[in-house]
Design a protein around this motif. Structure first.
Motif, PDB file in Angstrom:
ATOM      1  N   LEU A  27       0.833  -1.210   0.000  1.00 30.50           N
ATOM      2  CA  LEU A  27       0.000   0.000   0.000  1.00 30.50           C
ATOM      3  C   LEU A  27       0.867   1.258   0.000  1.00 30.50           C
ATOM      4  N   SER A  28       1.991   1.198   0.698  1.00 28.38           N
ATOM      5  CA  SER A  28       2.876   2.362   0.731  1.00 28.38           C
ATOM      6  C   SER A  28       3.428   2.659  -0.662  1.00 28.38           C
ATOM      7  N   ARG A  29       3.825   1.617  -1.379  1.00 32.02           N
ATOM      8  CA  ARG A  29       4.335   1.816  -2.743  1.00 32.02           C
ATOM      9  C   ARG A  29       3.258   2.389  -3.658  1.00 32.02           C
ATOM     10  N   GLN A  30       2.030   1.866  -3.474  1.00 35.13           N
ATOM     11  CA  GLN A  30       0.929   2.347  -4.326  1.00 35.13           C
ATOM     12  C   GLN A  30       0.646   3.824  -4.089  1.00 35.13           C
ATOM     13  N   VAL A  31       0.516   4.191  -2.836  1.00 34.62           N
ATOM     14  CA  VAL A  31       0.055   5.549  -2.510  1.00 34.62           C
ATOM     15  C   VAL A  31       1.116   6.595  -2.863  1.00 34.62           C
ATOM     16  N   GLU A  32       2.347   6.163  -2.815  1.00 35.82           N
ATOM     17  CA  GLU A  32       3.474   7.000  -3.217  1.00 35.82           C
ATOM     18  C   GLU A  32       3.366   7.419  -4.691  1.00 35.82           C
ATOM     19  N   ARG A  33       2.826   6.541  -5.527  1.00 38.99           N
ATOM     20  CA  ARG A  33       2.737   6.793  -6.971  1.00 38.99           C
ATOM     21  C   ARG A  33       1.399   7.416  -7.382  1.00 38.99           C
ATOM     22  N   LEU A  34       0.401   7.250  -6.533  1.00 38.17           N
ATOM     23  CA  LEU A  34      -0.958   7.670  -6.886  1.00 38.17           C
ATOM     24  C   LEU A  34      -1.100   9.193  -6.796  1.00 38.17           C
ATOM     25  N   GLU A  35      -1.570   9.817  -7.893  1.00 36.12           N
ATOM     26  CA  GLU A  35      -1.671  11.284  -7.918  1.00 36.12           C
ATOM     27  C   GLU A  35      -3.085  11.776  -8.207  1.00 36.12           C
ATOM     28  N   SER A  36      -3.795  11.021  -9.033  1.00 33.26           N
ATOM     29  CA  SER A  36      -5.039  11.549  -9.618  1.00 33.26           C
ATOM     30  C   SER A  36      -6.304  11.050  -8.928  1.00 33.26           C
ATOM     31  N   TYR A  37      -6.141  10.273  -7.850  1.00 35.82           N
ATOM     32  CA  TYR A  37      -7.303   9.676  -7.190  1.00 35.82           C
ATOM     33  C   TYR A  37      -7.220   9.983  -5.685  1.00 35.82           C
ATOM     34  N   PRO A  38      -7.485  11.253  -5.311  1.00 34.92           N
ATOM     35  CA  PRO A  38      -7.265  11.662  -3.912  1.00 34.92           C
ATOM     36  C   PRO A  38      -8.088  10.881  -2.883  1.00 34.92           C
ATOM     37  N   GLU A  39      -9.328  10.507  -3.232  1.00 37.14           N
ATOM     38  CA  GLU A  39     -10.132   9.741  -2.265  1.00 37.14           C
ATOM     39  C   GLU A  39      -9.503   8.379  -2.007  1.00 37.14           C
TER      40      GLU A  39
END
Ligand SMILES: [Fe+2]
Length: 169
Positions: A27-39
């Protein structure tokens, strides 16, 4: 060779601890890359915090049973290994692949906690189930959030792709 219910339960707890550790890193790796889906980012961050608490609850139960998770070699199943591999690969539809993987992962964890609750009973652990129930409730909530938002995430992804915006993360 026979294994008593208590030792089977301890092994189950150690495996669940490894699963939670893996969840934190995925989850940490995912959220680090995620930009366009704030929710989604908010939900993932919240669940990372929950997952850290879940790992601590397991440590607490293991300590109450007179053992520690670090005295065991963490076993990681091929299932979670595959999910991890999926999370590593850069893909155009990364947000969708991660959504599918997270949905599967949360349900894997739900099954693990339900199984641990049955094991706790058979092992005669009176105090562990309260903590396990708390973690189970969090996994169910996260799984439901993913399920409830699958369609909206897909629509947003397709629309962003169609308008040439960054869509995958
Ligand atoms: Fe989880």
């Amino acid at each position: 060779m026979a294994t008593n219910p208590r030792d089977t339960y301890i092994t189950g707890l150690v495996n669940a601890h490894a699963l939670e550790e893996q969840a934190i890193s995925l989850l940490s790796r995912q959220v680090e890359r995620l930009e366009s889906y704030p929710e989604m980012s908010d939900q993932i961050r919240r669940h990372i915090d929950e997952t850290k608490a879940q790992a601590q609850r397991i440590e607490e139960i293991l300590q109450s049973l007179g053992t520690s998770h670090s005295s065991f070699k963490d076993l990681v199943t091929s299932f979670t290994g595959n999910v991890a591999a999926l999370a590593h690969a850069p893909m155009q539809d990364e947000v969708m692949k991660n959504t599918f993987a997270n949905f599967a992962f949360e349900h894997f964890e739900i099954a693990a906690y339900r199984s641990l609750l049955a094991m706790a009973e058979l092992a005669g652990d009176a105090s562990g189930p309260k903590l396990l129930q708390q973690s189970l409730g969090e996994e169910i909530r996260m799984a439901k959030w993913i399920e409830d938002n699958l369609e909206a995430t897909t629509r947003k992804y397709v629309q962003r792709e169609a308008s040439g915006q960054k869509a995958g993360v």
